[in-house]
Design an enzyme around this catalytic site. Sequence first.
Site, PDB file in Angstrom:
ATOM      1  N   LYS A 116     -13.516  16.843  49.975  1.00  0.00           N
ATOM      2  CA  LYS A 116     -12.424  16.300  49.159  1.00  0.00           C
ATOM      3  C   LYS A 116     -12.767  14.945  48.537  1.00  0.00           C
ATOM      4  CE  LYS A 116     -10.344  19.984  50.246  1.00  0.00           C
ATOM      5  NZ  LYS A 116     -10.348  21.090  49.271  1.00  0.00           N
ATOM      6  N   LYS A 158      -7.148  10.131  54.429  1.00  0.00           N
ATOM      7  CA  LYS A 158      -7.277  11.594  54.368  1.00  0.00           C
ATOM      8  C   LYS A 158      -8.638  12.044  54.893  1.00  0.00           C
ATOM      9  CE  LYS A 158      -4.383  12.326  50.287  1.00  0.00           C
ATOM     10  NZ  LYS A 158      -4.313  13.001  48.968  1.00  0.00           N
ATOM     11  N   GLU A 200      -6.694   6.649  49.792  1.00  0.00           N
ATOM     12  CA  GLU A 200      -6.064   6.661  48.461  1.00  0.00           C
ATOM     13  C   GLU A 200      -4.791   5.842  48.508  1.00  0.00           C
ATOM     14  OE1 GLU A 200      -5.068  10.637  47.384  1.00  0.00           O
ATOM     15  OE2 GLU A 200      -7.092  11.146  46.751  1.00  0.00           O
ATOM     16  N   ASN A 290      -8.683  24.110  44.405  1.00  0.00           N
ATOM     17  CA  ASN A 290      -8.739  25.320  45.218  1.00  0.00           C
ATOM     18  C   ASN A 290      -9.597  26.348  44.494  1.00  0.00           C
ATOM     19  OD1 ASN A 290      -6.900  24.158  47.044  1.00  0.00           O
ATOM     20  ND2 ASN A 290      -5.213  24.764  45.717  1.00  0.00           N
ATOM     21  N   ARG A 292     -10.081  29.545  44.888  1.00  0.00           N
ATOM     22  CA  ARG A 292      -9.690  30.918  45.250  1.00  0.00           C
ATOM     23  C   ARG A 292      -8.493  31.349  44.411  1.00  0.00           C
ATOM     24  NH1 ARG A 292      -7.046  27.319  48.815  1.00  0.00           N
ATOM     25  NH2 ARG A 292      -4.800  27.517  48.509  1.00  0.00           N
ATOM     26  N   ARG A 338       8.652  32.824  49.083  1.00  0.00           N
ATOM     27  CA  ARG A 338       7.838  33.422  50.136  1.00  0.00           C
ATOM     28  C   ARG A 338       8.734  33.797  51.313  1.00  0.00           C
ATOM     29  NH1 ARG A 338       2.249  29.966  50.767  1.00  0.00           N
ATOM     30  NH2 ARG A 338       1.865  29.554  48.549  1.00  0.00           N
TER      31      ARG A 338
HETATM   32  C1  MV4 Z   1      -0.904  12.496  48.708  1.00  0.00           C
HETATM   33  C2  MV4 Z   1       0.457  12.130  48.746  1.00  0.00           C
HETATM   34  C3  MV4 Z   1       0.790  10.881  48.299  1.00  0.00           C
HETATM   35  N1  MV4 Z   1      -0.165  10.027  47.846  1.00  0.00           N
HETATM   36  N2  MV4 Z   1      -1.816  11.634  48.242  1.00  0.00           N
HETATM   37  C4  MV4 Z   1      -0.523  16.687  50.951  1.00  0.00           C
HETATM   38  C5  MV4 Z   1      -1.346  17.911  50.726  1.00  0.00           C
HETATM   39  C6  MV4 Z   1      -2.623  17.448  50.142  1.00  0.00           C
HETATM   40  N3  MV4 Z   1      -3.091  18.400  49.181  1.00  0.00           N
HETATM   41  C7  MV4 Z   1      -2.294  16.151  49.506  1.00  0.00           C
HETATM   42  N4  MV4 Z   1      -0.998  15.750  50.001  1.00  0.00           N
HETATM   43  C8  MV4 Z   1      -0.442  14.576  49.608  1.00  0.00           C
HETATM   44  N5  MV4 Z   1      -1.328  13.687  49.109  1.00  0.00           N
HETATM   45  C9  MV4 Z   1      -1.434  10.415  47.827  1.00  0.00           C
HETATM   46  N6  MV4 Z   1      -2.363   9.568  47.401  1.00  0.00           N
HETATM   47  C10 MV4 Z   1       1.375  13.049  49.244  1.00  0.00           C
HETATM   48  C11 MV4 Z   1       0.931  14.270  49.690  1.00  0.00           C
HETATM   49  C12 MV4 Z   1       1.946  15.142  50.217  1.00  0.00           C
HETATM   50  C13 MV4 Z   1       2.250  16.345  49.593  1.00  0.00           C
HETATM   51  C14 MV4 Z   1       1.545  16.777  48.470  1.00  0.00           C
HETATM   52  C15 MV4 Z   1       1.868  17.958  47.868  1.00  0.00           C
HETATM   53  C16 MV4 Z   1       2.896  18.738  48.376  1.00  0.00           C
HETATM   54  C17 MV4 Z   1       3.579  18.348  49.501  1.00  0.00           C
HETATM   55  C18 MV4 Z   1       3.266  17.154  50.121  1.00  0.00           C
HETATM   56  C19 MV4 Z   1       3.980  16.756  51.239  1.00  0.00           C
HETATM   57  C20 MV4 Z   1       3.677  15.587  51.834  1.00  0.00           C
HETATM   58  C21 MV4 Z   1       2.654  14.778  51.328  1.00  0.00           C
END
Ligand code: MV4
Length: 463
Positions: A116, A158, A200, A290, A292, A338
């Site tokens: 990532k 992360k 981040e 992603n 896929r 879903r």
């Molecule tokens: C974040 C964020 C806020 N700020 N990155 C969660 C899944 C992963 N793909 C990335 N995610 C997040 N990254 C920054 N810099 C908040 C989330 C996040 C989130 C993102 C998409 C859908 C649902 C979520 C639920 C909680 C946090």
Amino acid sequence: MVRKVLIANRGEIALRVLRACRDLGIDHVVAYSEADRDSLPVRMAREAVCIGPATVSKSYTNAPGLISAAMVTGCDALHPGYGFLSENSYLADICQRVGIKFIGPSAEVIAKMGDKAQARQIMKQAGVPTVPGSDGVIRDVAEARDAIRKIGYPVLIKAVAGGGGRGMRIAGNDAELARFLPVAQAEAESAFGSGDVYIERYVDKPRHVEVQVLADQHGHVYAIGERDCSLQRRHQKIVEEAPAPNLNRKVRDNLMRAAVKGAKAVGYENAGTLEFLVDANGNFYFMEMNTRIQVEHPVTERVSGLDLVEWQLMIASGDQLKLERRDLEPNGHSIECRVTAEDPALDFRPVAGRVNQFVPPGGPGIRVDSHLYPGYVVPPDYDSLLAKVISWGQTRDQAIARMDRALAELIITGIPTSTAFLRMLVTDEKFRRGDVHTGFVAEFMNRNEALVSTLQDKTPNHL
Ligand code: MV4
């Protein structure tokens, strides 16, 4: 040319791939575990091969077993579906070496996007907006502080090998950073086998908007449109829709351009998705790619008119993808719910067991992708998805009305399902307004906790 495909998956997506194979007249073999012997995709397939016991690591994620199954049955291609080994560069690599076409991008691209921090760097260099953050892996608090000087608090730690939101930690100041960095590293190590983390800037309550891309082997790359997937619970998507509601036209155009730029920069092939966070001001940032086909692909299929799984097979066969700008204008609005085997009354605990009755909804604007049949026994070994109900309407309001009607028609008895909860969600006033963000479901639960804990599927009158 793809002649015969090993379908290395189960449930509704195995059925979905099987249907695309049949529509294209491509031979196929469904690979199944002992727990799935009596499943619908196995029954419907022209050919099926047992790949081992119920345990995922001994069947669906056992790469050597899948390769052997493909070779023994004379397959020249493998479709991984989603989950399991669908984003495993090792499987894609062995496929390449033994002359089986992996239906997806190259092993190299899968590996790059699987890291990532590296994916972020590649996209940033390609000119795709990313959240301000560290340049690669952060080893200790000193390095973290150094990076944070430029990006500011609050930050999100992360896992490099993470994705899907697992193992993230928010730090609002130096003290929290010192406390949570080692925790995040230890968690990442035990969950993903790599303790590498990156940092981040934390975006508050963003929307999750993702862009579907299709890229052929001849350099044609298209953004097929976006999906809003903000309605999630514990990082599991529940409701997805296309196009994204209340998304500014200019922002959308820029998103599409960014996605194409990103996919081209990595030399992408086949179907993929770039995930973005969109903040309240319409700024968007690349999150993850992603590599896929995704669970929620049908909403894009419905508004684009493209059969994405057919295109996966055709692209793998070397066909050319040529689309005009006007082909990519979304037609109407589509929503997916879903339906899972989870009990809303028991904090959405997954359940296994025998499905007694199954009556899928129908009528105008409704599609159901499901592997259920009356008498089917949901095994305890896999994810709890039972059915995807997909609605379409000329307007978002019509798509919502039809979804509400479809969920009311749906009958699944024998095991508890999330159907009634989904109906509550899509008829919620805030949802109707398109006022969605990634905190939506948590806020909805706070407002409706008492009601949700009493939800039960209704029993049909004739029982
Ligand atoms: C974040 C964020 C806020 N700020 N990155 C969660 C899944 C992963 N793909 C990335 N995610 C997040 N990254 C920054 N810099 C908040 C989330 C996040 C989130 C993102 C998409 C859908 C649902 C979520 C639920 C909680 C946090």
